[in-house]
Design a protein around this motif. Structure first.
Motif, PDB file in Angstrom:
ATOM      1  N   ALA A 333      -4.011   5.091  -0.546  1.00 32.85           N
ATOM      2  CA  ALA A 333      -4.306   3.815   0.118  1.00 32.85           C
ATOM      3  C   ALA A 333      -5.815   3.533   0.089  1.00 32.85           C
ATOM      4  CB  ALA A 333      -3.787   3.830   1.552  1.00 32.85           C
ATOM      5  N   ALA A 337      -7.858   0.442  -2.058  1.00 33.27           N
ATOM      6  CA  ALA A 337      -8.796  -0.534  -1.485  1.00 33.27           C
ATOM      7  C   ALA A 337      -9.975  -0.794  -2.430  1.00 33.27           C
ATOM      8  CB  ALA A 337      -9.303  -0.049  -0.132  1.00 33.27           C
ATOM      9  N   VAL A 363      -3.070   1.902   8.159  1.00 29.40           N
ATOM     10  CA  VAL A 363      -3.154   0.444   8.293  1.00 29.40           C
ATOM     11  C   VAL A 363      -4.224   0.094   9.337  1.00 29.40           C
ATOM     12  CG1 VAL A 363      -1.886  -1.577   9.109  1.00 29.40           C
ATOM     13  CG2 VAL A 363      -0.815  -0.011   7.476  1.00 29.40           C
ATOM     14  N   LEU A 366      -7.809   1.186   7.952  1.00 29.58           N
ATOM     15  CA  LEU A 366      -8.275   0.367   6.826  1.00 29.58           C
ATOM     16  C   LEU A 366      -8.596  -1.055   7.285  1.00 29.58           C
ATOM     17  CD1 LEU A 366      -6.032   1.559   3.835  1.00 29.58           C
ATOM     18  CD2 LEU A 366      -8.536   1.752   4.017  1.00 29.58           C
ATOM     19  N   ARG A 367      -7.763  -1.587   8.196  1.00 31.83           N
ATOM     20  CA  ARG A 367      -8.067  -2.934   8.711  1.00 31.83           C
ATOM     21  C   ARG A 367      -9.390  -2.920   9.459  1.00 31.83           C
ATOM     22  NH1 ARG A 367      -2.063  -4.554  10.700  1.00 31.83           N
ATOM     23  NH2 ARG A 367      -1.338  -5.341   8.682  1.00 31.83           N
ATOM     24  N   GLU A 372      -7.541  -5.515   3.522  1.00 28.38           N
ATOM     25  CA  GLU A 372      -6.378  -6.362   3.717  1.00 28.38           C
ATOM     26  C   GLU A 372      -5.150  -5.493   3.440  1.00 28.38           C
ATOM     27  OE1 GLU A 372      -6.857  -9.691   1.028  1.00 28.38           O
ATOM     28  OE2 GLU A 372      -4.781 -10.255   1.474  1.00 28.38           O
ATOM     29  N   VAL A 373      -4.355  -5.249   4.486  1.00 33.43           N
ATOM     30  CA  VAL A 373      -3.233  -4.316   4.372  1.00 33.43           C
ATOM     31  C   VAL A 373      -2.003  -4.917   5.043  1.00 33.43           C
ATOM     32  CG1 VAL A 373      -2.559  -1.902   4.708  1.00 33.43           C
ATOM     33  CG2 VAL A 373      -4.955  -2.499   4.758  1.00 33.43           C
ATOM     34  N   GLU A 374      -0.840  -4.696   4.443  1.00 31.99           N
ATOM     35  CA  GLU A 374       0.417  -5.107   5.079  1.00 31.99           C
ATOM     36  C   GLU A 374       1.272  -3.863   5.250  1.00 31.99           C
ATOM     37  OE1 GLU A 374       2.368  -8.642   3.140  1.00 31.99           O
ATOM     38  OE2 GLU A 374       0.828  -8.174   1.645  1.00 31.99           O
ATOM     39  N   GLU A 375       2.164  -3.895   6.262  1.00 39.14           N
ATOM     40  CA  GLU A 375       3.060  -2.751   6.456  1.00 39.14           C
ATOM     41  C   GLU A 375       4.441  -3.194   6.885  1.00 39.14           C
ATOM     42  OE1 GLU A 375       2.997  -0.225   9.986  1.00 39.14           O
ATOM     43  OE2 GLU A 375       1.471  -1.534  10.872  1.00 39.14           O
ATOM     44  N   MET A 380       4.014  -0.026   2.608  1.00 37.15           N
ATOM     45  CA  MET A 380       2.625  -0.421   2.895  1.00 37.15           C
ATOM     46  C   MET A 380       2.068  -1.046   1.609  1.00 37.15           C
ATOM     47  SD  MET A 380      -0.362   2.225   4.172  1.00 37.15           S
ATOM     48  CE  MET A 380       0.112   3.590   3.138  1.00 37.15           C
ATOM     49  N   VAL A 382      -1.654  -2.392  -0.011  1.00 40.38           N
ATOM     50  CA  VAL A 382      -3.102  -2.518   0.142  1.00 40.38           C
ATOM     51  C   VAL A 382      -3.591  -3.498  -0.922  1.00 40.38           C
ATOM     52  CG1 VAL A 382      -5.320  -1.313   0.055  1.00 40.38           C
ATOM     53  CG2 VAL A 382      -3.318  -0.152   1.024  1.00 40.38           C
ATOM     54  N   HIS A 383      -4.296  -4.540  -0.478  1.00 42.00           N
ATOM     55  CA  HIS A 383      -4.862  -5.518  -1.423  1.00 42.00           C
ATOM     56  C   HIS A 383      -6.323  -5.139  -1.654  1.00 42.00           C
ATOM     57  CE1 HIS A 383      -1.372  -8.230  -1.106  1.00 42.00           C
ATOM     58  NE2 HIS A 383      -1.307  -7.769   0.130  1.00 42.00           N
TER      59      HIS A 383
END
Ligand SMILES: O=C(O)C1=C[C@@H](OP(=O)(O)O)[C@@H](O)[C@H](O)C1
Ligand SMILES: C=C(OP(=O)(O)O)C(=O)O
Length: 450
Positions: A333, A337, A363, A366-367, A372-375, A380, A382-383
């Motif tokens: 992850a 990033a 999450v 990193l935020r 920019e992370v979604e879960e 998960m 990671v953008h």
């Protein structure tokens, strides 16, 4: 709090090129198994390259409590005088497995079919982790378990005095559950069969065969079936533990994301059931090569060379690859990033029951660092925005989890501002020389937070 003392806050800052050789310690999974199978053999097993991290030291102490003689002969060199299958003595006190899921679950399996009673506990992290996944199959042998609600430690196991062999399909991809059932099957008469739908790390099967147990693997419609013949006399072995790919992941990842780096990580075990991260990184465009590929002690080994990789792109990691890189998602992850685009990680629900909920920890951290992370429950995304793009400037909570701690420290080496962690103490469970080894490569680490 760290596992064994006051918290150790640490900070990583953007570093110059990381250069040199990173000689990481022995494999944690193989080290636990070498001590446990050594204790179940008749005679003296000699081990070199044992990981002297806290998790493994706790297993060594537990094997002594069950009656084996475990001696530290020199750096990484240990001997175990085994008591034989079914020969465990009743421990005089509670078995404290510290932070180690592998330790407690494998030891529960190893004692489950002997006529002894043992009480297990661990640190605040381990006491939250589910043990029912092991005690349920052990009950099929006749083992009784009494723990806290939800199958949590502390927990007492009463070993089966007259165990029966079992046939068990493991419901979650877990090498710990598979191994616990196989170790219990050692002292049951007849054939114990463990079936796994997805192949997980196979160190227990390899090592059991090395110690002289009779076992065969059959691939069928249900998955991979391991058939073990019970009550063998295990022959003591000489074991050279390969270096840990899960520890190598950190200097490798740091080498890929820190500008100008060129890091060599020699002698890494590349058993295909463990090497998923390296395959994934190469698919992302990492400049990561395997040099001097060879076989050592029955395991494939190579030197890994990681160079700064400014052109990495996000990929969708095949969910079927998860068991072969399950402990590496936190550091993946971080690398994601610094890649370009989305890295999609699915089928990773097991991360929620590790030393902490690793999806939530990554999450959140990193935020806080500006990623920019979604879960979702078991995924998960990671953008990433390319080299040097992570803003940083945060302190991340590590929740008694060594891999979360090391992952965020690696992130700080390439982020725009510092990244701190609240507690680096747990790093000693798996990679006690991490701080010095990374600093020797040029990593800008300091004690304390910003
Ligand atoms: O068998 C082992 O040595 C391990 C198995 C994995 O756990 P699970 O069996 O819970 O997947 C892994 O996460 C752990 O670090 C070590
Ligand atoms: C999950 C891990 O270990 P364990 O389950 O042994 O605590 C790990 O080392 O990442």
């Amino acid at each position: 709090m760290s596992a064994h003392g006051d918290p150790i806050p640490m900070t990583a800052r953007r570093s110059g090129p990381l250069k040199g050789e990173a000689v990481v310690p022995g494999d944690k999974s193989i080290s636990h198994r070498a001590l446990i199978l050594g204790a179940l053999a008749v005679g003296e097993t000699r081990i070199s390259g044992l990981l002297e991290g806290q998790d493994v030291l706790d297993t060594a102490r537990a094997m002594r409590a069950f009656g084996a003689e475990v001696t530290h002969e020199g750096p990484g060199a240990w001997t175990v005088q085994g008591v034989g299958v079914g020969g465990f003595a009743e421990p005089p006190d509670v078995i404290d497995c510290g932070n180690s899921g592998t330790g407690v679950r494998l030891i529960m399996g190893a004692m489950a079919t002997s006529p002894v009673t043992a009480t297990f506990t661990g640190d605040a992290s381990l006491r939250k982790r589910p043990m029912g996944r092991v005690t349920e199959p052990l009950a099929l042998f006749g083992t009784r378990a009494f723990g806290r609600q939800g199958g949590r430690l502390p927990m007492t196991l009463i070993g089966a005095a007259e165990p029966v062999p079992v046939r068990y399909a493991v419901p979650v991809p877990s090498a710990q559950v598979k191994s616990a059932v196989l170790l219990a099957g050692l002292n049951a008469p007849g054939e114990t069969v463990v079936i796994e739908r997805e192949a997980t790390r196979d160190h227990t099967e390899r090592m059991l065969a090395g110690f002289g147990a009779t076992l065969r693997v059959e691939d069928g419609a249900e998955g991979r079936a391991i058939v073990l013949t019970g009550q063998p006399e295990l022959r003591p072995q000489t074991i050279a533990v390969p270096r840990d790919p899960s520890s190598a992941a950190f200097p490798v990842a740091a080498g890929l994301i820190v500008e100008g780096s060129d890091v060599l990580v020699p002698g890494i075990g590349l058993n295909p059931t463990r090497a998923g991260l390296f395959t994934t990184l190469r698919e992302m465009g990492a400049d990561l090569s395997y040099e001097n590929a060879r076989e050592e002690g029955g395991e494939p080994v190579a030197d890994l060379r990681a160079r700064f990789s400014p052109d990495m792109t996000g990929i969708e990691v095949p969910p079927g690859r998860a068991p072969s890189m399950i402990d590496e998602y936190p550091i993946l992850a971080v690398v994601a990033a610094f890649a370009d685009g989305a890295t999609v990680m699915r089928g990773i629900g097991e991360l929620r029951v590790k030393e902490c909920d690793r999806i939530a920890a990554m999450v959140t951290g990193l935020r806080a660092c500006g990623a920019e992370v979604e879960e979702g429950e078991d995924w998960m995304i990671v953008h990433g925005h390319g080299p040097g793009s992570l803003p940083g400037g945060a302190t991340c909570a590590t929740h008694l989890d060594h891999r979360i701690a090391m992952s965020f420290l690696c992130a700080g080496l390439a982020a725009q501002r510092q990244v701190s962690i609240d507690d680096g103490g747990p790093i000693a469970t798996s990679f006690p020389i991490f701080e010095g080894l990374m600093a020797a490569l040029g990593a800008a680490f300091a004690r304390g937070t910003e």
